[in-house]
Design an enzyme around this catalytic site. Sequence first.
Site, mmCIF file in Angstrom:
data_model
loop_
_atom_site.group_PDB
_atom_site.id
_atom_site.type_symbol
_atom_site.label_atom_id
_atom_site.label_comp_id
_atom_site.label_asym_id
_atom_site.label_seq_id
_atom_site.Cartn_x
_atom_site.Cartn_y
_atom_site.Cartn_z
ATOM 1 N N ASP A 131 1.553 3.593 -3.239
ATOM 2 C CA ASP A 131 2.195 3.033 -2.050
ATOM 3 C C ASP A 131 1.598 3.677 -0.798
ATOM 4 O OD1 ASP A 131 3.851 1.717 -0.324
ATOM 5 O OD2 ASP A 131 5.713 2.616 -1.049
ATOM 6 N N ASP A 153 0.495 -3.394 0.538
ATOM 7 C CA ASP A 153 0.335 -1.942 0.626
ATOM 8 C C ASP A 153 0.903 -1.193 -0.576
ATOM 9 O OD1 ASP A 153 2.965 -2.494 1.190
ATOM 10 O OD2 ASP A 153 3.116 -1.186 2.929
ATOM 11 N N GLU A 154 1.187 -1.891 -1.682
ATOM 12 C CA GLU A 154 1.672 -1.182 -2.867
ATOM 13 C C GLU A 154 1.369 -1.980 -4.124
ATOM 14 O OE1 GLU A 154 5.898 -0.858 -3.636
ATOM 15 O OE2 GLU A 154 6.313 -2.313 -2.041
#
Length: 420
Positions: free
Chosen positions: A35, A125-126
């Site tokens: 993350d 983003d993860e």
Amino acid sequence: MFVSDVRASPAVAPSRGRGRPRIEARAEASILHADLDSFYASVEQRDDPRLRGRPVIVGGGVVLAASYEAKAFGVRTPMNGARARRLCPDAIVVPPRMSAYSEASKAVFEVFRDTTPIVEGISIDEAFLDVGGLRRIAGPPLDIAQRLRARVRDEVGLPISVGIARTKFLAKVASAVAKPDGLRLVPPTAELDFLHPLPVERLWGVGEVTARTLHEHGVTRIGQLADLGEGALRGFLGPAAARHLFALSMARDPRRVETGRRRRSIGAQRALGRRSRPADEIEAYLHGLTDRLGRRLRTADRVCRTVVLRMRFDDFSRATRSRTLAEATDHTDTLLLAARLLLAEAMPMIQERGLTLIGLALTNLDDADAVQLTLPLEPRADNTLDATLDDLRRRFGSAAVTRAALINRGEGLSVPLLPD
């Protein structure tokens, strides 16, 4: 930290009395949840050295992201921008650069896929990564995670936190605990020792309402929830929520890391602020959202059956209205007609309560080639107005062609997303 050197892949055994196989828990902590930390703000700090170490807020009217220096003052997403500036008067406010965030995300996912072929993107983003089969060629999961963090830092210039555990749920909790810019391994022998002291809000499915109900019954920690047991929880949460939360509280989560999974729905929204908006302006924004989602449908070769209108009112309450079409479609005008009918039905409520956010979602998605064709039996034509507008926007940008009603109003921010 200790990582067990045992078989990592989930074992499958026949279930008793049923024909379906039962997924056994893997023996080794080999699922990674990676993350990126304060993604938008980290990209801004990476690209502008003057912002490093200083409180940064991305976005004006609404906080889209905040650096950890700004979060230390209580700034959160999606806080009102004026309130955020009162909390952190020295914050540097920068406008969002969606193209930069999209490019950074692509670079990070290249590192993910170069680490393991089993990557399940959750957002830009993860992601979850399964490294259970890599011990012989890449070493134990802990070493793999350390190298991944170093590569993202060196090759993309961004901090990233990683959690390692036997299950997706625990890996995600571990990465959150490790933030910012940290690494946390949860060994199989210490799962409940790690999980039970944490607040119940860490459990997936515990939102504001459920947390308040649990607190009213004296349950503030995950261990307390586990001690109550499923039967006691069922009395005030209901059977489904009790079963789900009790399983998580005991670190039970059999889901695999899945690749190639497609979205079940897509959506877009636009914040309107608290000033009163005339009906024609609200409808213009709805047109823009429909154009954006129709373009995403066709780009992904998907069609949808259900159109959902989402509203947030001046008192912060929310409401949704939906309409299911007779047949699946990706035709903008058909989607827009359904959206306009929903808006017309909701307009009296909007005028009474004030509208601060309007959103549109398309659900019941299917692949375009799975649609039952009507006579004449032809695939989607490539000479339609929708196709022409899609091509113009792809070549010259989404603002190259817009509806007259949106002139001087804009289409709003288009947040970068994983492929649909």
